[in-house]
Write a protein that holds these residues in place. Structure first.
Motif, short mmCIF file in Angstrom:
data_model
loop_
_atom_site.label_atom_id
_atom_site.label_comp_id
_atom_site.label_asym_id
_atom_site.label_seq_id
_atom_site.Cartn_x
_atom_site.Cartn_y
_atom_site.Cartn_z
N GLU A 39 74.20 31.67 54.20
CA GLU A 39 74.76 30.33 54.10
C GLU A 39 75.38 30.09 52.73
O GLU A 39 74.78 30.35 51.71
CB GLU A 39 73.67 29.29 54.38
N LEU A 40 76.60 29.58 52.76
CA LEU A 40 77.32 29.21 51.54
C LEU A 40 77.83 27.79 51.75
O LEU A 40 78.64 27.54 52.64
CB LEU A 40 78.50 30.17 51.29
N ALA A 41 77.33 26.87 50.94
CA ALA A 41 77.71 25.45 51.07
C ALA A 41 77.53 24.96 52.50
O ALA A 41 78.38 24.24 53.04
CB ALA A 41 79.14 25.25 50.59
N VAL A 45 79.05 32.62 55.25
CA VAL A 45 80.10 33.17 54.38
C VAL A 45 81.32 33.57 55.21
O VAL A 45 82.47 33.26 54.85
CB VAL A 45 79.55 34.38 53.60
N HIS A 48 83.71 30.76 56.13
CA HIS A 48 84.58 30.37 55.01
C HIS A 48 85.78 31.32 54.93
O HIS A 48 86.92 30.88 54.73
CB HIS A 48 83.81 30.41 53.69
N LEU A 227 76.62 34.88 45.13
CA LEU A 227 76.47 33.73 46.02
C LEU A 227 76.31 32.44 45.22
O LEU A 227 76.89 31.40 45.56
CB LEU A 227 75.28 33.94 46.95
N TYR A 228 75.55 32.51 44.12
CA TYR A 228 75.37 31.33 43.26
C TYR A 228 76.69 30.90 42.64
O TYR A 228 77.01 29.71 42.58
CB TYR A 228 74.36 31.63 42.14
N ALA A 230 79.76 31.53 43.80
CA ALA A 230 80.62 31.00 44.86
C ALA A 230 80.23 29.56 45.20
O ALA A 230 81.11 28.69 45.38
CB ALA A 230 80.54 31.88 46.09
N GLU A 231 78.93 29.31 45.28
CA GLU A 231 78.46 27.96 45.58
C GLU A 231 78.89 26.98 44.49
O GLU A 231 79.36 25.87 44.77
CB GLU A 231 76.93 27.98 45.68
N ALA A 232 78.78 27.41 43.23
CA ALA A 232 79.17 26.54 42.11
C ALA A 232 80.66 26.25 42.14
O ALA A 232 81.10 25.12 41.88
CB ALA A 232 78.77 27.20 40.79
N LEU A 234 82.65 26.21 44.77
CA LEU A 234 82.93 25.29 45.87
C LEU A 234 82.52 23.86 45.51
O LEU A 234 83.25 22.90 45.79
CB LEU A 234 82.21 25.76 47.13
N ARG A 235 81.38 23.73 44.90
CA ARG A 235 80.91 22.39 44.52
C ARG A 235 81.82 21.74 43.49
O ARG A 235 82.00 20.52 43.47
CB ARG A 235 79.47 22.47 43.99
#
Length: 239
Positions: A39-41, A45, A48, A227-228, A230-232, A234-235
């Motif tokens: 899971e990503l956001a 993945v 997305h 993953l961290y 990529a999440e940052a 996106l946020r």
């Protein structure tokens, strides 16, 4: 999901196709599932990634997703769970990336011409500008690859130790990698070699590879740290 065409896509001066190859296991991430399904956001993945190439502005006519046989059911379940409405063909991959791309090409066997992009299923943040530029470069030159200049100093190992390489003359290869469809078919009719590391290495003996400026945000999800990041991104609205 079973109908791969995009009837509403804007017409372009040449047909565009995409093969998304997702064969990861998640071992290096210490995950309980393949990394393309992490899971990503709030979404997988791979979803997305798929959405990037389904952007109507790109005009991709067909999307092909290649997965290992044991992962097809999982993806179909996720598509139902997340109500995925993006048309795409689902293809069983092979034991290697080379075999998986070849399987993806077989799905496009009746397409006579165009440009095909091959993309990593775990590169979910590829900017549309990079995708567009790579398609266009392949249309104009036959083969094109997104790449970036290394940020760090690079050294080459030798029997005497190591020596510095000129960073300005080096590139880190990304995807998408785009090719004239007939050219990529010809390349994949040749035997598989251990020296093949990506699609450009399969093609380069037949045709020169044009480099296109990639993007550092176009990261490949390989470790938990990726993953961290990529999440940052996106946020922060930067992905």
């Amino acid at each position: 999901m079973n109908e791969p065409k995009f009837p509403g896509s804007p017409a372009s001066k040449y047909p565009r196709y995409t093969i998304i190859v997702a064969g990861g296991s998640g071992t290096r991430m210490g995950a309980d599932r393949p990394k393309q399904f992490l899971e990503l956001a709030g979404e997988p993945v791979l979803l997305h990634t798929l959405r990037r190439f389904a952007d109507p502005a790109l005009g991709v006519r067909e999307l092909v997703v290649v997965l290992p046989a044991g992962q097809l059911e999982t993806w179909q379940t996720l598509c139902a769970q997340y109500n995925v409405q993006i048309p795409h063909a689902l293809v069983v991959g092979g034991a290697t990336r080379w075999a998986s791309v070849r399987a993806g090409l077989a799905q496009l066997a009746d397409r006579e011409s165009g440009v095909v992009a091959v993309h990593d299923g775990v590169r979910p943040l590829t900017p549309r500008a990079v995708i567009e530029a790579t398609y266009e470069a392949a249309y104009n030159h036959g083969a094109a690859v997104a790449a970036v200049v290394p940020k760090d100093s690079v050294r080459n190992l030798s029997q005497q130790g190591s020596y510095a390489l000129n960073r300005a003359r080096l590139r880190l290869v990304q995807t998408p990698q785009c090719f004239d469809l007939a050219l990529l078919r010809r390349a994949y009719q040749l035997p598989e070699l251990s020296t093949f590391t990506d699609d450009s290495s399969v093609v380069e003996d037949l045709h020169p590879i044009q480099l296109v400026e990639g993007d550092y945000r176009n990261l490949k999800i390989t470790t938990a740290e990726d993953l961290y990041v990529a999440e940052a991104l996106l946020r922060a609205g930067k992905g």
